[in-house]
Design a protein around this motif. Sequence first.
Motif, PDB file in Angstrom:
ATOM      1  N   ARG A 141      12.477  12.873  58.482  1.00 22.89           N
ATOM      2  CA  ARG A 141      11.584  13.001  59.633  1.00 22.89           C
ATOM      3  C   ARG A 141      12.113  13.943  60.710  1.00 22.89           C
ATOM      4  O   ARG A 141      11.337  14.660  61.342  1.00 22.89           O
ATOM      5  CB  ARG A 141      11.338  11.615  60.261  1.00 22.89           C
ATOM      6  CG  ARG A 141      10.472  10.701  59.412  1.00 22.89           C
ATOM      7  CD  ARG A 141      10.423   9.298  60.004  1.00 22.89           C
ATOM      8  NE  ARG A 141       9.641   8.398  59.182  1.00 22.89           N
ATOM      9  CZ  ARG A 141       8.345   8.170  59.331  1.00 22.89           C
ATOM     10  NH1 ARG A 141       7.662   8.806  60.277  1.00 22.89           N
ATOM     11  NH2 ARG A 141       7.716   7.327  58.543  1.00 22.89           N
ATOM     12  N   VAL A 142      13.442  13.963  60.929  1.00 23.06           N
ATOM     13  CA  VAL A 142      13.956  14.722  62.082  1.00 23.06           C
ATOM     14  C   VAL A 142      14.871  15.877  61.693  1.00 23.06           C
ATOM     15  O   VAL A 142      15.302  16.637  62.559  1.00 23.06           O
ATOM     16  CB  VAL A 142      14.703  13.788  63.070  1.00 23.06           C
ATOM     17  CG1 VAL A 142      13.804  12.671  63.539  1.00 23.06           C
ATOM     18  CG2 VAL A 142      15.972  13.214  62.437  1.00 23.06           C
ATOM     19  N   GLY A 143      15.218  15.986  60.402  1.00 24.25           N
ATOM     20  CA  GLY A 143      16.031  17.114  59.983  1.00 24.25           C
ATOM     21  C   GLY A 143      17.524  16.821  60.024  1.00 24.25           C
ATOM     22  O   GLY A 143      17.962  15.731  60.403  1.00 24.25           O
ATOM     23  N   PRO A 144      18.346  17.834  59.656  1.00 26.75           N
ATOM     24  CA  PRO A 144      19.780  17.617  59.438  1.00 26.75           C
ATOM     25  C   PRO A 144      20.566  17.177  60.671  1.00 26.75           C
ATOM     26  O   PRO A 144      21.439  16.322  60.553  1.00 26.75           O
ATOM     27  CB  PRO A 144      20.270  18.985  58.940  1.00 26.75           C
ATOM     28  CG  PRO A 144      19.050  19.666  58.422  1.00 26.75           C
ATOM     29  CD  PRO A 144      17.922  19.179  59.260  1.00 26.75           C
ATOM     30  N   SER A 145      20.309  17.749  61.822  1.00 28.77           N
ATOM     31  CA  SER A 145      21.169  17.480  62.971  1.00 28.77           C
ATOM     32  C   SER A 145      21.240  15.985  63.281  1.00 28.77           C
ATOM     33  O   SER A 145      22.308  15.372  63.245  1.00 28.77           O
ATOM     34  CB  SER A 145      20.690  18.252  64.198  1.00 28.77           C
ATOM     35  OG  SER A 145      21.561  18.019  65.286  1.00 28.77           O
ATOM     36  N   GLU A 146      20.088  15.404  63.591  1.00 26.50           N
ATOM     37  CA  GLU A 146      20.053  13.964  63.859  1.00 26.50           C
ATOM     38  C   GLU A 146      20.111  13.167  62.562  1.00 26.50           C
ATOM     39  O   GLU A 146      20.659  12.058  62.523  1.00 26.50           O
ATOM     40  CB  GLU A 146      18.793  13.587  64.636  1.00 26.50           C
ATOM     41  CG  GLU A 146      18.731  14.121  66.054  1.00 26.50           C
ATOM     42  CD  GLU A 146      18.212  15.556  66.111  1.00 26.50           C
ATOM     43  OE1 GLU A 146      17.935  16.133  65.041  1.00 26.50           O
ATOM     44  OE2 GLU A 146      18.088  16.094  67.238  1.00 26.50           O
ATOM     45  N   GLY A 147      19.549  13.731  61.497  1.00 29.43           N
ATOM     46  CA  GLY A 147      19.514  13.025  60.216  1.00 29.43           C
ATOM     47  C   GLY A 147      20.898  12.784  59.641  1.00 29.43           C
ATOM     48  O   GLY A 147      21.175  11.727  59.068  1.00 29.43           O
TER      49      GLY A 147
END
Length: 268
Positions: A141-147
């Motif tokens: 849902r939010v991509g690599p950074s937060e994921g």
Amino acid sequence: TDSERGLGDKRIQIGDDLLAILATAADGDVRRSLNFLEILSDFLEEGETVTKAHLEDVLGGSVRRYDKNGDVFYDQISAFHKSVRGSSPDGALYWMARMLDGGCDPLYIARRLLAIASEDIGNADPRALQIGLNAWDVFERVGPSEGNRAIAQAAVYMACAPKSNAVYKGFSQALSDAASQPSYEVPNHLRNAPTSLGHGEEYRYAHNEPNAYAAGEQYLPPELAEERYYQPTDRGLEKKIGEKLTWLTELDKVSAQQRYQGDEGGRE
């Protein structure tokens, strides 16, 4: 096959065709080939035969070196898995960071965590499986950074969670028995009863019994009546599960004693 310096004690079997795939994947690197074999052994029970599915789990569709310094990627995933299994959150975070720094797909780590949740944690903490799924969902849902942080959170949670491989061992034994033993018939009282063949006539509906438990009822084929595939540990939630199963076993004993006394009275 070497019992002293290798995996001989596990008596793992592997066909020449799959061994050839492993050799090709190792690409001339003996350390890599031995590492592949070690990881394979983690997937297998004693005496089990390697399948193509096992090989796909180990090779993961790629055998390139991810790490900038030349360490084999599967050395790192092995260290990551063993850190989580060994309850070391620091080790889990370090090896996860090393893999990400080397270009590893974060979802590969997420998949590995789901395997760990069922294989190494199990019912000692069933929340681990959901937390692993939640981390995967956050990444999508939010991509690599937060994921990536969500996956790291799941890794730390699983490293700190109580450990049990009781489900893994029990299911493996049940699969082995199903494959190696005769195809025992379903007992009459457990069969579906759409006809008038007497199927299901003596079935006891658990919800109508005290404690919603049909004490003394048998759910295995008679030939396997004494088997106990699931042996819960005394860690985490599984300790309470074990206590409940012990209590239910006591109810079974009381029921058996009452039946015995009733039979004795009838004969008198």
